[in-house]
Design an enzyme around this catalytic site. Structure first.
Site, PDB file in Angstrom:
ATOM      1  N   HIS A 149       6.828   4.741  15.956  1.00  0.00           N
ATOM      2  CA  HIS A 149       7.480   5.155  17.213  1.00  0.00           C
ATOM      3  C   HIS A 149       7.898   6.616  17.023  1.00  0.00           C
ATOM      4  O   HIS A 149       8.962   6.889  16.461  1.00  0.00           O
ATOM      5  CB  HIS A 149       8.690   4.261  17.489  1.00  0.00           C
ATOM      6  CG  HIS A 149       9.420   4.578  18.773  1.00  0.00           C
ATOM      7  ND1 HIS A 149      10.105   3.623  19.487  1.00  0.00           N
ATOM      8  CD2 HIS A 149       9.582   5.722  19.471  1.00  0.00           C
ATOM      9  CE1 HIS A 149      10.660   4.176  20.563  1.00  0.00           C
ATOM     10  NE2 HIS A 149      10.361   5.469  20.561  1.00  0.00           N
ATOM     11  N   THR A 165       8.873  -2.415  19.288  1.00  0.00           N
ATOM     12  CA  THR A 165       9.658  -1.214  19.514  1.00  0.00           C
ATOM     13  C   THR A 165       9.929  -1.096  21.006  1.00  0.00           C
ATOM     14  O   THR A 165       9.098  -1.471  21.824  1.00  0.00           O
ATOM     15  CB  THR A 165       9.002   0.051  18.924  1.00  0.00           C
ATOM     16  OG1 THR A 165       9.993   1.071  18.809  1.00  0.00           O
ATOM     17  CG2 THR A 165       7.837   0.578  19.753  1.00  0.00           C
ATOM     18  N   CYS A 194       8.259   9.147  24.184  1.00  0.00           N
ATOM     19  CA  CYS A 194       7.824   8.831  22.818  1.00  0.00           C
ATOM     20  C   CYS A 194       6.501   8.070  22.868  1.00  0.00           C
ATOM     21  O   CYS A 194       6.154   7.473  23.887  1.00  0.00           O
ATOM     22  CB  CYS A 194       8.838   7.945  22.107  1.00  0.00           C
ATOM     23  SG  CYS A 194      10.449   8.723  21.854  1.00  0.00           S
TER      24      CYS A 194
END
Lengths: 172, 399
Positions: free
Chosen positions: A62, A39, A45
């Protein structure tokens, strides 16, 4: 070629590659055949990587925001939130043959990228630690906080490679 | 027509799922992994679309739709990629056109499955029609007519080869239009809403004409921002693209990409509130900053360049939102610039996260601005709060 389920909308994972599964924002995926889960662009995040080493079953989340349990969209898009995402990821790992009691966690991201957006990153990390603790999953490594964006690769051996914007790489 | 923003979210979600199924079908057929890059609905006038597609040659397949949906769906890809596509197909280049037709048929079938399930009605596809088209002729019938249309577009990317597909659908009439205006399933818009805002005070229906007006306003804003770059640098600067799209917010970081970017971000205050980001790839950022400085800076993106980019961001943002307040009848201001320099998607993800607390989808204005002479390019992303924008646009139609 195996198909991987993605919880974002329940469709097939948005990207499959021979040996690579790309996890998007607000998304989560499980790997059972030694694929690398990746990711990218983690700012505020947070990425939560879970592995059951005895079966090799791994999962990567994520998540964008800390709390989803009170919200309808937490159910619709569990991967959007840290708490609903972790819960769903544990469920999917269990369904794929992992034992929740053997899971261990690596956490990355949650940077404080901007002054404009009041501490979303640190709150994401705190929520992740809290939810993992409540689930009895130890956090064995972390690369969190600061003001740096990160990209991660969750390898078949259960190690999480974290690459920062300046190219500096750490293996957790 | 009044477009219901929540219904639009539900449609977008269907298109997203449909595109996922189309990608799956193509992956199975070609053995090459395809992923859905982005699905969105753009608001554009026929003239804008013609301009945006000028010079592009596409080949693809279109099918007519009957039953649950009526209209046309199109799968298209860049004619430059035809060899790459054919090399992936069973039978290879010898199959040519019939292979392309078959691919289109399978992918569009996958795309439409989700819509049929949602509607609870079968959608019949007419036999696929192969086409080679110049410019905007690729778009479904009716795209270029009238003042403006919603064009649903999904982009599929092959992960290992250089191959992009687009799927286009147009809610020109009948059932699809009813879906978008929220007639078909006003309450069934899962995930299109943050869960809050059902208190009756928030309007989610927006007159299409207002959206179209706002799209023009955004375009003018992009031109103002470009003029301000020209003023600050003395270099010719033009807007390449300016679009108003309705997209899943979670897809925005991926659009910015993982390359390192530098630039500035702003908070917009007023109605609508929201965020604005001006992002340059590193090399472009350094070039534009250098063009504003009296002498070559010691570091390409050090303190001096940072100051220059902040000053540039300030005037660009003022130019960009200039006119919004007048047209919308509200007052809008912006925060001081905050400098960012990091992985592109990481710089924008906190803004997306902040907005995502209340919405999963949003109207995003994105513009690409090109400065001649130093070959510098930047992307401007404006992310307004969906409900506040809907309210402002609703008022606009009354005045």
């Amino acid at each position: 070629m195996s198909h991987h389920r993605s919880s974002r909308g329940g469709e097939l994972s948005r990207e499959r590659d021979s040996g690579r599964i790309k996890v998007g924002v607000s998304d989560l995926s499980v790997a059972t055949d030694g694929e690398t889960l990746t990711t990218s662009g983690l700012g505020s995040c947070v990425a939560v990587a879970l592995v059951d080493e005895s079966t090799g079953v791994r999962g990567l989340l994520h998540a964008m925001l800390p709390n989803g349990t009170e919200s309808e969209t937490g159910i619709e898009r569990p991967g959007k939130y840290v708490d609903t995402g972790i819960k769903r990821l544990i469920g999917e790992l269990e369904a794929a043959g992992a034992s929740p009691r053997r899971l261990e966690a690596r956490v990355a991201g949650g940077a404080e990228m901007l002054d404009l957006t009041d501490a979303i990153g640190p709150r994401n990390v705190a929520r992740a630690e809290q939810c993992l603790d409540a689930a009895g999953i130890p956090v064995v490594e972390r690369a969190v906080g600061d003001d740096v964006g990160r990209t991660v690769r969750f390898r078949a051996d259960g190690r999480l490679v974290v690459r920062a914007a300046d190219g500096f790489e750490r293996t957790l | 027509m009044r477009v219901d923003v929540r219904a639009l979210g539900a449609c977008n979600r269907l298109a997203e799922r449909g595109a996922g199924q189309a990608a799956g079908a193509l992956t199975d057929l070609t053995g090459t992994d395809l992923s859905v890059e982005v699905t969105g609905a753009s608001v554009a006038s026929g003239e804008d679309l013609a301009e945006a597609f000028a010079g592009r040659e596409s080949i693809g397949v279109s099918v007519g739709l009957r039953g649950g949906l009526e209209g046309e769906a199109v799968l298209a890809f860049d004619a430059d990629n035809v060899d790459a596509l054919l090399s992936l197909l069973p039978g290879g280049s010898s199959m040519g056109r019939s292979a392309v037709t078959e691919v289109g048929n399978i992918a569009l079938g996958g795309f439409l499955d989700g819509w049929a399930n949602y509607l609870g009605k079968a959608i019949d596809m007419t036999p696929p029609r192969y086409f080679e088209a110049d410019g905007a002729a690729v778009l479904p019938d009716g795209a270029l007519a009238g003042d403006g249309v919603f064009l649903f577009e999904s982009r599929l990317d092959a992960t290992t080869t250089d191959l992009d597909f687009s799927i286009y659908m147009l809610p020109d009439s009948g059932q699809f239009r009813d879906l978008v205006v929220g007639k078909t399933a006003p309450a069934a818009a899962p995930g299109a809403d943050g869960g809050a805002g059902n208190d009756g005070t928030d309007s989610t229906a927006v007159p299409y004409e207002s959206l179209s007006t706002f799209a023009s306003l955004a375009k003018r804003g992009s031109a103002n921002a470009a003029d301000n770059i020209a003023m600050m640098t003395g270099l010719d600067t033009n807007v390449d693209v300016s679009r108003l799209r309705f997209v899943p917010l979670a897809d925005v970081p991926a659009e910015v990409g993982v390359e390192p970017h530098a630039g500035t971000v702003f908070e917009l205050q007023g109605e609508p509130s929201g965020y604005l980001a001006i992002l340059f790839e590193e090399e472009s950022a350094a070039k534009i900053a250098a063009s504003m400085l009296p002498s070559e800076p010691d570091e390409p993106l050090g303190g001096m360049a940072e100051n220059a980019l902040c000053e540039l961001g300030n005037v660009m943002t003022s130019g960009f939102i200039d006119g919004w307040a007048n047209v919308l009848g509200t007052s809008i201001s912006h925060s001081p610039p905050e400098f960012v320099h990091d992985i592109g998607s990481a710089t924008i993800s906190p803004l997306v996260a902040k907005l995502s607390r209340r919405q999963d989808y949003g109207f995003v204005i994105d513009a690409a601005i090109q400065t001649e002479g130093v070959q510098s390019r930047c992307d401007v992303y404006a992310l307004p709060d969906e409900r506040e924008l809907a309210r402002a646009l609703d008022r606009l139609s009354e005045s």
